[in-house]
Write a protein that holds these residues in place. Structure first.
Motif, PDB file in Angstrom:
ATOM      1  N   ASN A   1       0.805  -1.221   0.000  1.00 21.43           N
ATOM      2  CA  ASN A   1       0.000   0.000   0.000  1.00 21.43           C
ATOM      3  C   ASN A   1       0.839   1.273   0.000  1.00 21.43           C
ATOM      4  OD1 ASN A   1      -2.400  -1.437  -0.054  1.00 21.43           O
ATOM      5  ND2 ASN A   1      -2.391  -1.699   2.172  1.00 21.43           N
ATOM      6  N   ARG A   2       2.122   1.164   0.306  1.00 21.79           N
ATOM      7  CA  ARG A   2       3.010   2.337   0.279  1.00 21.79           C
ATOM      8  C   ARG A   2       3.518   2.515  -1.145  1.00 21.79           C
ATOM      9  NH1 ARG A   2       5.395  -0.392   5.033  1.00 21.79           N
ATOM     10  NH2 ARG A   2       6.969  -1.073   3.560  1.00 21.79           N
ATOM     11  N   ARG A   3       2.764   3.241  -1.970  1.00 25.93           N
ATOM     12  CA  ARG A   3       3.071   3.237  -3.403  1.00 25.93           C
ATOM     13  C   ARG A   3       2.654   4.537  -4.077  1.00 25.93           C
ATOM     14  NH1 ARG A   3      -1.921   1.501  -2.501  1.00 25.93           N
ATOM     15  NH2 ARG A   3      -3.503   1.717  -4.093  1.00 25.93           N
ATOM     16  N   ALA A   4       3.162   4.704  -5.291  1.00 23.69           N
ATOM     17  CA  ALA A   4       2.669   5.717  -6.224  1.00 23.69           C
ATOM     18  C   ALA A   4       2.337   4.986  -7.514  1.00 23.69           C
ATOM     19  CB  ALA A   4       3.711   6.804  -6.461  1.00 23.69           C
ATOM     20  N   VAL A   5       1.172   5.269  -8.055  1.00 28.45           N
ATOM     21  CA  VAL A   5       0.693   4.588  -9.251  1.00 28.45           C
ATOM     22  C   VAL A   5       0.563   5.603 -10.378  1.00 28.45           C
ATOM     23  CG1 VAL A   5      -1.177   3.217 -10.255  1.00 28.45           C
ATOM     24  CG2 VAL A   5      -0.563   2.916  -7.837  1.00 28.45           C
ATOM     25  N   THR A   6       1.106   5.252 -11.534  1.00 25.96           N
ATOM     26  CA  THR A   6       0.982   6.093 -12.719  1.00 25.96           C
ATOM     27  C   THR A   6      -0.188   5.573 -13.543  1.00 25.96           C
ATOM     28  OG1 THR A   6       3.371   6.478 -12.728  1.00 25.96           O
ATOM     29  CG2 THR A   6       2.168   6.923 -14.785  1.00 25.96           C
ATOM     30  N   VAL A   7      -1.217   6.395 -13.640  1.00 30.37           N
ATOM     31  CA  VAL A   7      -2.422   6.012 -14.382  1.00 30.37           C
ATOM     32  C   VAL A   7      -2.390   6.710 -15.735  1.00 30.37           C
ATOM     33  CG1 VAL A   7      -4.945   6.024 -14.395  1.00 30.37           C
ATOM     34  CG2 VAL A   7      -3.698   5.760 -12.217  1.00 30.37           C
TER      35      VAL A   7
END
Length: 149
Positions: free
Chosen positions: A141-147
């Motif tokens: 859950n410790r993340r950055a997501v590129t959408v």
């Protein structure tokens, strides 16, 4: 005997027409330049250690691939989502997610991706991908997501 030789010869000349990728989408799992290719071949997320917004070497490797893909396919806009694990207050995790999304935006811009194509948003701990009370879930859950949009 003659029939056996003809059968063997016919088999040796049959070209391999099977695709090598997932389904019929190519080796990377998606058509070149597609959102599916970005997701499968490039990777859409980077992970952080506890309470950190510093990029790891693994994260920068993924972001380098993202930047190369985004610089090749400039018709897409992206949104960087910052996330945190469930520990801490809502306010703290919103701020942490914002720092994580900001560091990813800055890294991609430093690699040539136009800032005009990027938006960011922090979801803090509101959108977990894994729900449990141990490190195996917190680390996801410790993340950055590129959408890709």
């Amino acid at each position: 005997m003659l029939l056996f030789v003809v059968a063997i010869a016919a088999c040796s000349r049959t070209p391999n027409t099977m695709p090598t990728g997932v389904g019929n989408l190519g080796p990377g799992g998606g058509a070149p330049g597609s959102q599916q290719e970005f997701l499968v071949s490039v990777g859409d997320r980077v992970f952080f250690t506890t309470d950190s917004s510093s990029l790891t070497s693994e994260a920068t490797a993924t972001l380098d691939k993202q930047a190369a893909w985004l610089n090749q396919y400039q018709n897409y806009r992206i949104m960087i989502e910052g996330h945190a694990d469930e520990r801490g207050t809502r306010e703290y995790n919103i701020a942490l997610g914002a720092r994580r999304s900001s560091v990813v935006v800055n890294y991609l811009v430093s690699r040539g991706v136009s800032a005009n194509r990027i938006t960011s948003q922090s979801f803090g701990k509101e959108r977990p991908v894994a729900i449990c009370n141990d490190i195996s879930c917190w680390s996801q859950n410790r993340r950055a997501v590129t959408v890709v949009q």
